[in-house]
Design an enzyme around this catalytic site. Structure first.
Site, short mmCIF file in Angstrom:
data_model
loop_
_atom_site.label_atom_id
_atom_site.label_comp_id
_atom_site.label_asym_id
_atom_site.label_seq_id
_atom_site.Cartn_x
_atom_site.Cartn_y
_atom_site.Cartn_z
N GLY A 47 6.74 4.78 7.84
CA GLY A 47 6.04 5.71 8.13
C GLY A 47 6.00 6.60 9.67
N SER A 48 5.34 7.81 9.44
CA SER A 48 5.04 8.05 10.85
C SER A 48 5.60 7.44 12.40
CB SER A 48 4.80 9.63 11.62
OG SER A 48 3.45 8.85 11.13
N THR A 49 6.28 8.24 13.43
CA THR A 49 6.66 7.42 14.82
C THR A 49 4.40 7.27 15.06
OG1 THR A 49 8.71 8.33 14.66
CG2 THR A 49 7.15 7.45 17.12
N LYS A 51 0.90 -1.40 -0.22
CA LYS A 51 -0.08 0.02 0.27
C LYS A 51 1.05 1.57 0.14
CE LYS A 51 -1.71 2.66 2.72
NZ LYS A 51 -1.99 3.89 1.86
N GLU A 56 10.82 16.31 14.48
CA GLU A 56 11.36 16.10 12.93
C GLU A 56 10.17 16.74 11.52
OE1 GLU A 56 9.26 12.58 11.14
OE2 GLU A 56 11.51 12.14 10.59
N GLU A 81 9.79 0.96 10.56
CA GLU A 81 10.94 2.63 10.29
C GLU A 81 10.16 3.79 10.29
OE1 GLU A 81 14.23 1.37 9.78
OE2 GLU A 81 14.08 -0.48 9.00
N GLY A 86 2.54 4.59 13.35
CA GLY A 86 3.76 3.26 13.25
C GLY A 86 3.53 3.23 14.76
N CYS A 110 14.10 9.88 6.25
CA CYS A 110 13.82 10.54 8.02
C CYS A 110 15.70 10.11 8.48
CB CYS A 110 13.69 8.81 7.43
SG CYS A 110 13.92 7.19 6.50
P1 NAD Z 1 2.60 8.76 7.89
O1 NAD Z 1 2.73 7.69 9.14
O2 NAD Z 1 1.88 9.81 7.54
O3 NAD Z 1 1.59 7.39 6.64
C1 NAD Z 1 3.27 6.23 6.40
C2 NAD Z 1 2.04 5.27 5.54
O4 NAD Z 1 0.87 4.54 6.49
C3 NAD Z 1 1.00 5.93 4.95
O5 NAD Z 1 1.21 5.02 3.51
C4 NAD Z 1 -0.45 5.37 5.08
O6 NAD Z 1 -1.64 6.11 4.13
C5 NAD Z 1 -0.17 4.22 6.26
N1 NAD Z 1 -1.58 5.00 7.66
C6 NAD Z 1 -1.74 6.28 7.53
N2 NAD Z 1 -2.74 5.96 8.71
C7 NAD Z 1 -2.47 4.83 8.92
C8 NAD Z 1 -3.17 3.80 9.84
N3 NAD Z 1 -4.02 4.16 10.99
N4 NAD Z 1 -3.25 2.45 9.49
C9 NAD Z 1 -2.71 1.81 8.46
N5 NAD Z 1 -1.90 2.86 7.80
C10 NAD Z 1 -1.97 3.98 7.69
O7 NAD Z 1 4.05 9.07 7.06
P2 NAD Z 1 4.15 9.26 6.09
O8 NAD Z 1 3.62 11.32 6.06
O9 NAD Z 1 3.65 9.63 5.41
O10 NAD Z 1 5.58 10.08 6.06
C11 NAD Z 1 6.90 10.20 6.66
C12 NAD Z 1 7.52 9.76 7.92
O11 NAD Z 1 8.00 8.57 7.62
C13 NAD Z 1 8.39 10.88 9.14
O12 NAD Z 1 7.75 10.32 10.04
C14 NAD Z 1 9.67 9.46 8.40
O13 NAD Z 1 11.28 9.87 8.93
C15 NAD Z 1 8.91 8.95 8.19
N6 NAD Z 1 9.68 7.46 7.51
C16 NAD Z 1 11.12 6.91 7.95
C17 NAD Z 1 12.26 5.78 7.18
C18 NAD Z 1 12.48 5.21 7.98
O14 NAD Z 1 12.89 4.10 7.77
N7 NAD Z 1 13.23 5.11 9.55
C19 NAD Z 1 11.98 6.13 6.00
C20 NAD Z 1 11.42 6.95 5.09
C21 NAD Z 1 10.27 7.58 6.30
#
Ligand code: NAD
Length: 458
Positions: free
Chosen positions: A209-211, A156, A358, A231, A214, A265
Site C-alpha cells: 500500500g502507500s508509504t 484483508k 506518486e 511493498e 507502511g 506501483c
Molecule cells: P493504502 O495504504 O491506503 O491502503 C492499503 C491497505 O492498507 C488497505 O487494505 C487499507 O485498508 C489498509 N490500511 C489503511 N490504514 C491502515 C492501518 N492503519 N493499519 C493497517 N492497515 C491499514 O494504499 P492504497 O491506496 O490502497 O494503494 C495504493 C498504494 O499502494 C500506492 O502507494 C501504491 O504504490 C502501493 N502499491 C505498492 C505495490 C508494491 O508492490 N510496491 C503494489 C501495489 C500498490
C-alpha cells in the site's frame, strides 16, 4: 460479526455491484483464534499433502477464471483481458509454490561432537493487507508462499476492492483447504488491518500500500518485533538514451504508465529523454498516447479502463488543473464512470509535485537530460526505488545504468517488472523485503538450529 458495510460501485458506470459486510474487531479476533488452531494442524500435515492442497487450490482458481475476471472488471474497472491474466497469474503462483513444501531444505553444518541441522519453521499466523490496484495478484504474492511454508493466513483486502479476494477465500475452501487456514476478512484498515499489527498471535504482517501507512505498520510491528514485509509506493523512471530503438521506446512508453489507468506501483511515470533525441521521441510518443484504447472494460479490445473510484478521480484530477503544462492527451469516454484520459505533462522543474509525487493515475511527465550521468542522477532523485526501464542499444551502458539506478526491479529495452519466478520489491522508501522468486517461502519462516550430541565410542 459486523458493524458496518461497504457498497461496491462499478467504476465504469457508477452502478451498485454489491454490499460487503465488514468484519469488526471481535470478528477479527475470532478469525485469528481459528487460524492459530488451523495452522498447527496444517504444519503437521505431510509436505506432500500440503503441496497437493495448493495444487487443488490452483485447479479451482483455473476453473473459476471467468468468474474472477468478471468480478475484477465490475469491482475495479480492469479491462477483461487484463483481469483474466490476473486470475491466471494467481493459479500460476499457486502451482509454482506448490513445489515448496517438499523443498524447504534446511542445511547440515559440519561441527565437532555431533550433528548440526537447521529447520525453516513456519511463523504461525500471517496477516496480509492489500491495496486496491491489483487485488488478486498482490494477495497471492503474500498468501501463497506463506501457506506453502506452513503458515495460516488472514487476508484483508482494500475497502474498495474486496470481491475477488472474497471469491479466492471461497475457492480455497471448496478446493479442500482446512477450515480457518486461509480466511478473507473484508474490513477497515484501522480495524482489521491494525489488529494484525497489535494482536500477538499474528507473527508477520505483509503490507502492500502507500508509504505513509507502511511506515505506521512498521512502527506498530516494532512493539512486538513482529516480522514485516512492505511493498510501498513508486515513482519510476523510463530512461530513453539517444542510441535506443526510439520507435519501440515511444510505442511502448504509454503502456508502461497507463496500464491499469496508471494505478500501478511500477508505473514508469517519469519519462527521461536524452536531449539529442527529445524532439523525435515526442513526435513518436504523441500518436502512441492517442492510440491507447480507453473505454468499456468488458470490451475485449479495451486497453485502459476507468480510475477505481470518485475519490481517487478527484485526487488524480488535482494534479492536472486547467493551466497544467499538458503536451498532449489521449481520449476517454464521457458520461458516468471515473474516466481520465492519458495525459502527458511537461513540468517546468524537477521539483514540481507532478515529478515528485506518486500520482497513481494515467499522468506521465517528460523531462530532458544531457548525458548518462545526468540521466542517472535524475532517475535517482526520488525517495522511491521500485522499478524502471532503460532504453539503449549499448550493452555496457545498459549494465552500468542498471547498476547505478537505486531500484529493485529494472528492465532493459522492455517494461517488464513482475514474474512470479523472480524476486520483486523496493529500494529506499518503496519497501522492505522481497516477494516472489524461489526464496519467497523463506520469508515466512524462522531458522532453527539444532545440535544433536553424538557420543563417541570409548
Ligand atoms: P493504502 O495504504 O491506503 O491502503 C492499503 C491497505 O492498507 C488497505 O487494505 C487499507 O485498508 C489498509 N490500511 C489503511 N490504514 C491502515 C492501518 N492503519 N493499519 C493497517 N492497515 C491499514 O494504499 P492504497 O491506496 O490502497 O494503494 C495504493 C498504494 O499502494 C500506492 O502507494 C501504491 O504504490 C502501493 N502499491 C505498492 C505495490 C508494491 O508492490 N510496491 C503494489 C501495489 C500498490
Amino acid at each position: 460479526m459486523s458493524s458496518s458495510s461497504y457498497t461496491v460501485i462499478n467504476p465504469a458506470d457508477e452502478s451498485v455491484v454489491s454490499v460487503v459486510e465488514h468484519v469488526d474487531l471481535a470478528g477479527t479476533d475470532d478469525a485469528i483464534a481459528r487460524a492459530v488452531d488451523a495452522q498447527k494442524k496444517w504444519a503437521r500435515l505431510a509436505p506432500a499433502a500440503r503441496a497437493g492442497a495448493l495444487r487443488d487450490f490452483a485447479a479451482a482458481v483455473d476453473a473459476d477464471i471467468e468468474t474472477l475476471a468478471g468480478l475484477e472488471t465490475r469491482n475495479s474497472g480492469h479491462p477483461i483481458g487484463q483481469a483474466r491474466w490476473e486470475a491466471g497469474h494467481v493459479r500460476d503462483v499457486l502451482n509454482y509454490y506448490s513445489a515448496s513444501p517438499e523443498r524447504l531444505f534446511g542445511t547440515q553444518i559440519p561441527v565437532a561432537g555431533g550433528l548440526d541441522v537447521t529447520f525453516h519453521e513456519p511463523l504461525g499466523v500471517v496477516g496480509v493487507i492489500t491495496p486496491w490496484n491489483f487485488p488478486m495478484t498482490i494477495a497471492a504474492w503474500g498468501f501463497v508462499p506463506a501457506l506453502a511454508a506452513g503458515n495460516a493466513v488472514l487476508l484483508k483486502p482494500a475497502e474498495w476492492t474486496p470481491l475477488t479476494s472474497i471469491r479466492l477465500g471461497e475457492l480455497g475452501l471448496e478446493a479442500g483447504l482446512p477450515e480457518g487456514l486461509f480466511q478473507v476478512l473484508p474490513g477497515r484498515g484501522s480495524v482489521v488491518g491494525n489488529r494484525f499489527v497489535t494482536h500477538e498471535a499474528v507473527r508477520k504482517v505483509v503490507f502492500t500500500g502507500s508509504t505513509a501507512v507502511g511506515k505506521q505498520i512498521m512502527a506498530g510491528c516494532a512493539d512486538q518485533v513482529k516480522r514485516v514485509t512492505l511493498e510501498l509506493g513508486g515513482k519510476s523512471a523510463n530512461i530513453v538514451f539517444d542510441d535506443s530503438d526510439l520507435e519501440k521506446a515511444a510505442a511502448t512508453a504509454p503502456y508502461s504508465v497507463f496500464d491499469n489507468a496508471g494505478q500501478d506501483c511500477c508505473a514508469r511515470s517519469r519519462i527521461l529523454v536524452q536531449e539529442s533525441v527529445y524532439e523525435r521521441f515526442m513526435e513518436l510518443l504523441e500518436p502512441a498516447v492517442k492510440g491507447v484504447k480507453v473505454g468499456d472494460p468488458t470490451d475485449e479490445a479495451t486497453e485502459m479502463g476507468p480510475l477505481v473510484s470518485a475519490a481517487h478521480h478527484a485526487a488524480v484530477s488535482d494534479y492536472v488543473p486547467a493551466d497544467a503544462p499538458v503536451a498532449f492527451r489521449g481520449t476517454a469516454p464521457t458520461g458516468p464512470g471515473f474516466w481520465f484520459a492519458p495525459t502527458v505533462l511537461l513540468p517546468a522543474s524537477g521539483t514540481d509535485r507532478t515529478v515528485t509525487d506518486e500520482i497513481f493515475g494515467p499522468v506521465v511527465t517528460v523531462q530532458r537530460f544531457k548525458d548518462e550521468a545526468e540521466g542517472v542522477r535524475m532517475a535517482n532523485d526520488t525517495e522511491y526505488g521500485l522499478s524502471g526501464s532503460i532504453w539503449t542499444r549499448d550493452v555496457s551502458r545498459a549494465l552500468r545504468v542498471s547498476r547505478a539506478i537505486e531500484s529493485g526491479n529494472l528492465s532493459v529495452n522492455s517494461h517488464s517488472s513482475v514474474r512470479y519466478s523472480t524476486p520483486f520489491g523496493g529500494f529506499k522508501q518503496s519497501g522492505l523485503g522481497r516477494e516472489l522468486g524461489p526464496d519467497a517461502p523463506l520469508a515466512f519462516t524462522d531458522t532453527k538450529n539444532v545440535f544433536i550430541s553424538v557420543e563417541e565410542l570409548s
